[in-house]
Design a protein around this motif. Structure first.
Motif, PDB file in Angstrom:
ATOM      1  N   ILE A 131      15.701  20.118  29.200  1.00 57.62           N
ATOM      2  CA  ILE A 131      15.428  20.919  27.658  1.00 57.62           C
ATOM      3  C   ILE A 131      16.917  21.534  27.112  1.00 57.62           C
ATOM      4  O   ILE A 131      17.531  20.679  26.244  1.00 57.62           O
ATOM      5  N   THR A 151      19.131  20.625  28.917  1.00 51.86           N
ATOM      6  CA  THR A 151      20.473  19.900  28.144  1.00 51.86           C
ATOM      7  C   THR A 151      20.801  18.533  27.474  1.00 51.86           C
ATOM      8  O   THR A 151      21.998  18.378  26.912  1.00 51.86           O
ATOM      9  N   VAL A 152      19.136  18.497  26.756  1.00 53.23           N
ATOM     10  CA  VAL A 152      19.311  18.038  25.753  1.00 53.23           C
ATOM     11  C   VAL A 152      19.851  18.352  24.258  1.00 53.23           C
ATOM     12  O   VAL A 152      20.724  18.016  22.806  1.00 53.23           O
ATOM     13  N   GLY A 170      22.322  17.278  22.049  1.00 57.03           N
ATOM     14  CA  GLY A 170      22.772  17.180  20.855  1.00 57.03           C
ATOM     15  C   GLY A 170      23.362  17.896  19.865  1.00 57.03           C
ATOM     16  O   GLY A 170      23.803  16.872  19.007  1.00 57.03           O
ATOM     17  N   TRP A 195      17.714  21.420  17.344  1.00 64.41           N
ATOM     18  CA  TRP A 195      18.654  21.665  18.715  1.00 64.41           C
ATOM     19  C   TRP A 195      18.654  23.339  18.834  1.00 64.41           C
ATOM     20  O   TRP A 195      18.675  23.652  20.123  1.00 64.41           O
ATOM     21  N   SER A 248      27.311  20.567  27.832  1.00 68.39           N
ATOM     22  CA  SER A 248      26.708  19.891  28.271  1.00 68.39           C
ATOM     23  C   SER A 248      26.788  19.480  29.889  1.00 68.39           C
ATOM     24  O   SER A 248      26.461  18.896  30.295  1.00 68.39           O
TER      25      SER A 248
END
Length: 453
Positions: free
Chosen positions: A284, A286-287, A291, A305, A372
């Motif tokens: 999550i 990382t997403v 984002g 985000w 990221s």
């Protein structure tokens, strides 16, 4: 807990929270404030000013903890609080970025977290130590959440320099609190569960499972600091939100993150699914970072985000210490935590410095591209981690007059049902055990230890 233990635990948790308040309150408003100072046209310097606190913390945490063994806990704590207050007042009076950075360096040199936990260990019995440490952990989490909301509000009324001055005053008040509220320990000795032992450092530094977690806390806090070098500007430029109202974004996302963290941790612990919860939280995170790197063009994108970020952050902040405790050797828990805290502080410094440089050269996309990569590399590394045993750490005092064989008692304790690891440390007068959360027999452990007196 008896009254003395409760007084010491609450008092030291409060002292710890006051110190963390000095770091967290300025976090959501620092970058915006710093750019108004002379010489701060370079974002790299803003990042260095923000992160310099973490650098001196990382360099001095373990040495000052060891110094407290020699000269006394309270002397180190008094000195650290004075340094923190001096640094706060220097930062409050700064008119240029260099002076602000010097103030932050002095603040960070008051690295007393190890001395506080050592004093807490001196003042609590082994069976209550975990509960006492949990109070400190709760104070840190609460302080962080409150600070994200209170920081922008305080900055509106007293300015960021006023926040620095306030934390300086609170630090001096904490010094008086240590003197008047915190009892003096009857016996002060080394505690393997809370303090770093140089003899156990090789075992901790060579443990691949612990190294993976140390990298994780480094990456997590590096991403945090890089984010707060960037997000305040995005809320102003992209979302059109005045800095005095940034708390309106931070409040709901931190509350949501906390509310979702609780059932996730309960599920992971009760169902022995901590690895799965842990990996899901990193995914999550990382997403959320991806984002922010790809789509940070509207108010609602920022909110989404940030919401994902705080859900993941709260879960990871809660699970990482638990994993350290489960994985670290029974007699080296304090050493493992010391290395973990040092990695966290280095992450604070590196994230702020890198975030400032990247924002100045490549904008928000460059910053979140970097974070990221940090999160994705941690996610990949986490897949190969060993699932932690469903154990918890317990401690038993073995008596001041006991003169038996530590090795023999360790073997006898290890043979008991539900005990996965047992180490008796004669110098600590403590038996350190890792026990099954469901099947261990506490009465049998106590009976065996009492039979050796």
């Amino acid at each position: 807990m008896n009254s003395l233990e409760l007084r010491a635990s609450l008092g030291l948790a409060g002292i710890y929270a006051l110190r963390m308040l000095g770091m967290f309150l300025i976090l959501p408003v620092f970058a915006i404030y710093a750019q108004t100072l002379h010489g701060a046209d370079n974002h790299t310097l803003i990042g260095l000013a923000l992160g310099s606190y973490g650098l001196t913390q990382a360099l001095l945490q373990l040495p000052l903890g060891m110094l407290s063994d020699r000269i006394g806990r309270k002397k180190v704590i008094y000195g650290g609080l004075v340094l923190f207050a001096i640094g706060s007042f220097v930062a409050a009076g700064a008119h240029d970025i260099v002076t602000l950075t010097i103030g932050r360096v002095i603040q960070g040199s008051g690295a007393i977290s190890a001395a506080i936990t050592a004093l807490l260990a001196d003042l609590t019995r082994e069976e209550n130590r975990t509960r006492a440490m949990a109070m400190i952990g709760m104070s840190i989490g609460t302080t962080f959440a409150v600070s994200l909301v209170a920081g922008p509000l305080l900055a509106q009324y007293i300015g960021v320099n006023g926040i620095f001055a306030l934390t300086g005053v609170l630090s001096l008040a904490a010094l008086v609190g240590v003197w008047l509220i915190i009892p003096d320990p009857a016996i002060s000795r080394f505690h393997s569960d809370t303090e770093a032992n140089t003899k156990r450092l090789p075992a901790v530094l060579k443990n691949p499972q612990l190294l993976r977690l140390n990298y994780g806390i480094f990456a997590l806090h590096a991403a945090q600091m890089a984010m707060f070098v960037t997000i305040p500007f995005a809320l102003i430029k992209t979302a059109g939100l005045d800095k005095a109202h940034h708390w309106e974004v931070y409040l709901p996302v931190t509350v949501i993150g906390f509310l979702l963290m609780v059932p996730a941790i309960i599920y992971g612990e009760k169902k022995s699914k901590l690895k799965q919860v842990f990996i899901a939280a990193i995914a999550i995170m990382t997403v959320a970072q991806l984002g922010m790197a790809l789509a940070l063009d509207s108010f609602w994108q920022i909110v989404v985000w940030l919401g994902l970020y705080f859900i993941a952050f709260n879960i990871l902040e809660a699970t990482l210490p638990s994993l350290i405790s489960k994985i670290a050797p029974a007699d080296a828990k304090g050493t493992a935590i010391g290395v973990y805290n040092t990695a966290q502080s280095f992450g604070l410094f590196m994230g702020a410095a890198a975030g400032g440089w990247l924002y100045g050269h490549y904008g928000a996309a460059g910053v979140f591209g970097f974070t990221s990569v940090l999160m994705a590399s941690w996610l990949l590394a986490s897949f190969s981690m060993q699932a932690p045993q469903a154990v918890r750490s317990v401690m038993f005092h073995i008596g001041e007059d006991w003169r038996g064989s530590p090795q023999q008692l360790s073997q006898q304790l290890s043979a008991l049902t539900g005990v996965s690891e047992a180490v008796v440390v004669l110098e600590d007068r403590v038996a350190y055990l890792k026990v099954s959360q469901q099947t261990w027999d506490e009465a049998a452990v106590k009976q065996l230890i009492q039979a050796t007196y």
